[in-house]
Design an enzyme around this catalytic site. Structure first.
Site, PDB file in Angstrom:
ATOM      1  N   THR A  21     -32.547   9.800 -28.110  1.00 21.73           N
ATOM      2  CA  THR A  21     -32.442   8.881 -29.250  1.00 21.73           C
ATOM      3  C   THR A  21     -33.794   8.298 -29.624  1.00 21.73           C
ATOM      4  OG1 THR A  21     -30.155   8.376 -28.744  1.00 21.73           O
ATOM      5  CG2 THR A  21     -31.337   6.717 -29.993  1.00 21.73           C
ATOM      6  N   TYR A  33     -26.621   9.942 -36.186  1.00 21.88           N
ATOM      7  CA  TYR A  33     -28.012  10.362 -36.083  1.00 21.88           C
ATOM      8  C   TYR A  33     -28.081  11.590 -35.205  1.00 21.88           C
ATOM      9  CZ  TYR A  33     -28.161   8.375 -31.367  1.00 21.88           C
ATOM     10  OH  TYR A  33     -27.916   8.116 -30.044  1.00 21.88           O
ATOM     11  N   SER A  66     -29.903  14.064 -24.377  1.00 20.08           N
ATOM     12  CA  SER A  66     -29.898  14.269 -22.914  1.00 20.08           C
ATOM     13  C   SER A  66     -28.517  14.627 -22.376  1.00 20.08           C
ATOM     14  CB  SER A  66     -30.495  13.073 -22.190  1.00 20.08           C
ATOM     15  OG  SER A  66     -29.599  12.008 -22.112  1.00 20.08           O
ATOM     16  N   THR A  99     -31.253   8.458 -23.062  1.00 18.45           N
ATOM     17  CA  THR A  99     -30.839   7.502 -22.026  1.00 18.45           C
ATOM     18  C   THR A  99     -29.588   7.951 -21.265  1.00 18.45           C
ATOM     19  OG1 THR A  99     -29.549   6.241 -23.634  1.00 18.45           O
ATOM     20  CG2 THR A  99     -31.825   5.536 -23.263  1.00 18.45           C
ATOM     21  N   ASP A 100     -28.815   8.878 -21.848  1.00 15.05           N
ATOM     22  CA  ASP A 100     -27.514   9.207 -21.242  1.00 15.05           C
ATOM     23  C   ASP A 100     -27.638   9.761 -19.822  1.00 15.05           C
ATOM     24  OD1 ASP A 100     -26.264   8.402 -23.548  1.00 15.05           O
ATOM     25  OD2 ASP A 100     -25.723  10.412 -24.231  1.00 15.05           O
ATOM     26  N   LYS A 172     -27.292   3.620 -16.327  1.00 11.48           N
ATOM     27  CA  LYS A 172     -26.911   3.257 -17.696  1.00 11.48           C
ATOM     28  C   LYS A 172     -25.523   2.638 -17.625  1.00 11.48           C
ATOM     29  CE  LYS A 172     -26.554   4.802 -22.455  1.00 11.48           C
ATOM     30  NZ  LYS A 172     -26.842   5.812 -23.480  1.00 11.48           N
ATOM     31  N   GLU A 293     -11.743   3.848   5.769  1.00 12.32           N
ATOM     32  CA  GLU A 293     -10.367   4.326   5.579  1.00 12.32           C
ATOM     33  C   GLU A 293     -10.280   5.844   5.669  1.00 12.32           C
ATOM     34  OE1 GLU A 293      -7.810   2.173   2.631  1.00 12.32           O
ATOM     35  OE2 GLU A 293      -9.743   1.389   1.992  1.00 12.32           O
TER      36      GLU A 293
HETATM   37  C1  SIN Z   1     -29.351  10.924 -25.372  1.00 15.01           C
HETATM   38  O1  SIN Z   1     -29.196  10.610 -24.188  1.00 15.01           O
HETATM   39  O2  SIN Z   1     -30.071  11.865 -25.718  1.00 15.01           O
HETATM   40  C2  SIN Z   1     -28.649  10.157 -26.433  1.00 15.01           C
HETATM   41  C3  SIN Z   1     -28.565   8.712 -26.157  1.00 15.01           C
HETATM   42  C4  SIN Z   1     -29.877   8.005 -26.019  1.00 15.01           C
HETATM   43  O3  SIN Z   1     -30.946   8.589 -25.915  1.00 15.01           O
HETATM   44  O4  SIN Z   1     -29.830   6.757 -26.016  1.00 15.01           O
END
Ligand code: SIN
Length: 336
Positions: A21, A33, A66, A99-100, A172, A293
């Site tokens: 992103t 996007y 990602s 970020t994913d 995340k 457990e």
């Molecule tokens: C991605 O992980 O490519 C999409 C989401 C992001 O980058 O925040």
């Protein structure tokens, strides 16, 4: 507190771009996007202040969201980071990334890149063309961290939202908010405000130059799957993963990595057949303790310790390149 490195000749930093992103562009007239649409040159062009703190050299390794990150790109990124950091004059590496799955890539690099120099992953939650995009400041901060000598020796770092995270600790935790990254166990690596660093204690677990997986380049990874546990779970998904050829299986168990009787029986059978079974937790926090457990010693299971399922998968893949012995694999989960 450490100020941004600024000298007549700023340090050389290699920027490895993968998309995400941070390089996203909104579709005309819509809310959506496309991740990874913009080149790394376009991202740098939006932050002219970077020229004062680093001499950037760029390399576009991938241009993907990602969610499409995979083992092949990890191996390529590791090779590119390894080669860059072996150059004596290069001060550090910054990797732009979605970020994913950033936490998985970061943890993988934390285990396989043999360098004490800073390696910093950076992303953004808002695409580059959105109002108040967070990418430009995140990128500036990431470069400031990578360029600073005091960031060395701390393993792979993730910079976003004015925070510096250890790749091992970061997760995340929110779908859309800019404060999505949280340190789930051992706290932050530090803060970074407009390029000024405030570094906290270094990490305790083994990483980068101290990792046995960094001695020789890793060239292939075995199949490891993740199965998510839930009330009323059956054994079918576990059996299917084994039939599909998984050499290891991470279970995102309930609570302390627990499984119901059907799933436990399937995992026990898989372990007897030589598949490494790691019990992690779907809770998002806490240590998975052995033999509470679930009789791990008796069944030959491995407890993920503090690693969430996706990071446990990374360590298990690497561990399986060395050994299939559950006791030896368990030792890795206590060391890394
Ligand atoms: C991605 O992980 O490519 C999409 C989401 C992001 O980058 O925040």
């Amino acid at each position: 507190m450490a100020t941004p490195a600024s000298s007549p000749t700023p340090p050389r930093i290699r920027l490895l771009a993968t998309g995400g992103t941070i390089a996203g562009a909104q579709t005309v007239g819509g809310r959506g996007y496309q991740a990874g649409a913009l080149s790394i040159e376009a991202l740098i062009g939006a932050v002219p202040q970077l020229a004062a703190i680093a001499r950037l050299e760029v390399e576009q390794v991938a241009a993907i969201g990602s969610q499409d990150m995979d083992e092949a790109v990890w191996l390529k990124l590791a090779a590119r980071a390894r080669a860059a950091l072996a150059e004596p004059e290069l001060a550090g590496v910054v990797i732009t990334h979605g970020t994913d799955t950033m936490e998985e890539t970061g943890y993988f690099l934390n285990l396989v890149v043999p360098s004490a120099k800073p390696i910093v992953l950076v992303g953004a939650m808002r695409p580059a063309t959105e109002i108040s995009a967070d990418g430009p400041m995140n990128l500036y901060n990431a470069v400031a961290v990578a360029a600073h000598p005091e960031a060395a020796g701390r393993g792979v770092l993730v910079v976003a939202n004015d925070e510096i995270h250890f790749a091992r600790e970061v997760a995340k935790t929110n779908t859309t908010q800019v404060g999505t990254f949280k340190a789930t166990h051992r706290g932050l690596a530090g803060l970074v405000h407009a390029g000024r660093l405030h570094l906290y204690a270094p990490p305790v677990r083994r990483h980068t130059a101290g990792s046995e997986f960094a001695v020789l380049p890793v060239t292939a990874l075995p199949r490891v799957d993740i199965v998510y546990a839930y009330a009323g779970m059956g054994r079918e998904l576990i059996d299917a993963a084994v039939r599909a050829g998984a050499k290891g299986l991470v279970v995102a168990g309930v609570g302390d990595g627990n499984l119901n009787a059907a799933a436990l029986a399937a995992c026990a059978a898989a372990a007897r057949a030589g598949v490494a079974i790691v019990r992690s937790s779907r809770t998002g926090g806490g240590v998975v303790e052995r033999n509470l457990e679930v009789p791990d010693d008796e069944l030959g299971f491995i407890a993920a310790d503090e690693l969430n399922p996706q990071k446990a998968r990374v360590l298990l893949m690497l561990g399986l390149t060395r050994t299939a012995d559950p006791a030896a694999l368990q030792a890795l989960f206590f060391a890394y």
